[in-house]
Write a protein that holds these residues in place. Structure first.
Motif, PDB file in Angstrom:
ATOM      1  N   TRP A 170       0.595   6.699  -6.847  1.00  0.00           N
ATOM      2  CA  TRP A 170      -0.546   7.537  -7.207  1.00  0.00           C
ATOM      3  C   TRP A 170      -0.278   9.017  -6.971  1.00  0.00           C
ATOM      4  O   TRP A 170      -0.889   9.869  -7.620  1.00  0.00           O
ATOM      5  N   ARG A 177       0.668   4.057  -2.836  1.00  0.00           N
ATOM      6  CA  ARG A 177       0.276   5.431  -2.498  1.00  0.00           C
ATOM      7  C   ARG A 177       1.263   6.430  -3.108  1.00  0.00           C
ATOM      8  O   ARG A 177       0.859   7.470  -3.665  1.00  0.00           O
ATOM      9  N   GLN A 199      -7.897  12.516  -2.402  1.00  0.00           N
ATOM     10  CA  GLN A 199      -7.153  11.627  -1.506  1.00  0.00           C
ATOM     11  C   GLN A 199      -8.058  10.539  -0.942  1.00  0.00           C
ATOM     12  O   GLN A 199      -7.628   9.394  -0.772  1.00  0.00           O
ATOM     13  N   ASP A 200      -9.317  10.873  -0.680  1.00  0.00           N
ATOM     14  CA  ASP A 200     -10.254   9.858  -0.200  1.00  0.00           C
ATOM     15  C   ASP A 200     -10.465   8.768  -1.250  1.00  0.00           C
ATOM     16  O   ASP A 200     -10.553   7.581  -0.919  1.00  0.00           O
ATOM     17  N   ILE A 207      -8.326   7.905  -3.597  1.00  0.00           N
ATOM     18  CA  ILE A 207      -7.093   7.110  -3.677  1.00  0.00           C
ATOM     19  C   ILE A 207      -7.014   6.122  -2.518  1.00  0.00           C
ATOM     20  O   ILE A 207      -6.696   4.935  -2.713  1.00  0.00           O
ATOM     21  N   GLU A 208      -7.323   6.584  -1.317  1.00  0.00           N
ATOM     22  CA  GLU A 208      -7.258   5.688  -0.161  1.00  0.00           C
ATOM     23  C   GLU A 208      -8.265   4.554  -0.288  1.00  0.00           C
ATOM     24  O   GLU A 208      -7.968   3.400   0.070  1.00  0.00           O
ATOM     25  N   ALA A 209      -9.443   4.857  -0.783  1.00  0.00           N
ATOM     26  CA  ALA A 209     -10.456   3.809  -0.982  1.00  0.00           C
ATOM     27  C   ALA A 209      -9.989   2.812  -2.034  1.00  0.00           C
ATOM     28  O   ALA A 209     -10.196   1.589  -1.895  1.00  0.00           O
ATOM     29  N   TYR A 210      -9.352   3.317  -3.080  1.00  0.00           N
ATOM     30  CA  TYR A 210      -8.840   2.430  -4.131  1.00  0.00           C
ATOM     31  C   TYR A 210      -7.724   1.543  -3.583  1.00  0.00           C
ATOM     32  O   TYR A 210      -7.696   0.334  -3.822  1.00  0.00           O
ATOM     33  N   LEU A 211      -6.819   2.127  -2.827  1.00  0.00           N
ATOM     34  CA  LEU A 211      -5.740   1.341  -2.228  1.00  0.00           C
ATOM     35  C   LEU A 211      -6.293   0.249  -1.311  1.00  0.00           C
ATOM     36  O   LEU A 211      -5.777  -0.870  -1.273  1.00  0.00           O
ATOM     37  N   ALA A 212      -7.363   0.558  -0.603  1.00  0.00           N
ATOM     38  CA  ALA A 212      -7.951  -0.398   0.341  1.00  0.00           C
ATOM     39  C   ALA A 212      -8.543  -1.618  -0.355  1.00  0.00           C
ATOM     40  O   ALA A 212      -8.681  -2.677   0.262  1.00  0.00           O
ATOM     41  N   VAL A 235       0.836  -1.202   0.000  1.00  0.00           N
ATOM     42  CA  VAL A 235       0.000   0.000   0.000  1.00  0.00           C
ATOM     43  C   VAL A 235       0.869   1.249   0.000  1.00  0.00           C
ATOM     44  O   VAL A 235       0.577   2.232  -0.687  1.00  0.00           O
ATOM     45  N   GLU A 236       1.957   1.208   0.760  1.00  0.00           N
ATOM     46  CA  GLU A 236       2.821   2.384   0.865  1.00  0.00           C
ATOM     47  C   GLU A 236       3.404   2.765  -0.494  1.00  0.00           C
ATOM     48  O   GLU A 236       3.417   3.942  -0.876  1.00  0.00           O
TER      49      GLU A 236
END
Length: 204
Positions: A96, A93, A139-140, A142-147, A89-90
């Motif tokens: 992206w 991130r 950013q939300d 992107i974070e949802a996609y990473l999750a 994930v890091e």
């Protein structure tokens, strides 16, 4: 004659199935980092082609009978850097942070080997480049996609045919190449080893 896909990628398998081919899947197990390290300052197209060839050769060495083996590798070139699968994930991130609102070139290398009685009689390679224009997700988003985990195991940390498609504004080039296997390039390489698409359709 068997059609063998030297890749574990479900996206590549889906592209081939949608195009009328039901391949056998044999994963190469090639150490991609070792193959890349053995090359001296390779150009992007040279790198993905060498990786594709290594995968195809490894799988071909395990086969007998008549077959055609297709190996593939993809990377995203952005701001002079070649990006493969992020893995974590890091890393995804950080990728992206580079991709958002930017453009890059998705390079796909292919290798096609023709086997007769278990012996490679013909081989050829090639590569394809498609220009990708990325959206600028929040950013939300992107974070949802990473999750979801999707971007961790795909070249460049994005897909065109999956959840990542929401964040691609457009492409210039071959969409099947961005998904992972270029149908136009594969058709040309197959012809170079004496195999036509109708030959493969007749196997299904």
């Amino acid at each position: 004659m068997r059609f063998v896909l030297a890749s574990a990628s479900p996206a590549r398998l889906a592209v081939l199935r949608a195009a009328g081919i039901e391949p056998s899947v044999v994963v190469s197990g090639v150490d991609e980092d070792a193959v890349a390290a053995a090359l001296t300052d390779p150009a992007p197209a040279e790198l993905v082609t060498a990786l594709a060839a290594a995968k195809a050769e490894a799988v071909a060495s395990t086969l007998d009978g008549d077959a055609v083996v297709v190996g593939c590798d993809s990377m995203l070139s952005i701001e002079g850097e070649m990006l493969g699968k992020p893995g974590t994930v890091e890393v995804a991130r950080k990728r992206w942070a580079q991709l958002a609102g930017n453009t890059g070139d998705l390079l796909t290398g292919h290798a096609v080997l023709r086997l007769e009685d278990g012996v490679v009689t013909r081989r050829t390679t090639g590569s394809n480049t498609t220009h990708v224009r990325f959206a600028d997700p929040s950013q939300d988003e992107i974070e949802a996609y990473l999750a979801t985990g999707e971007p961790l195991n795909v070249a460049g940390a994005f897909t065109l045919d999956g959840l990542g498609g929401w964040f691609v504004e457009g492409i210039d080039g071959d969409p099947s190449s961005v998904i992972g296997i270029s149908l136009p390039l594969t058709r040309r390489l197959l012809a170079e080893v004496g195999v036509t698409i109708p030959d493969l359709w007749s196997l299904t």
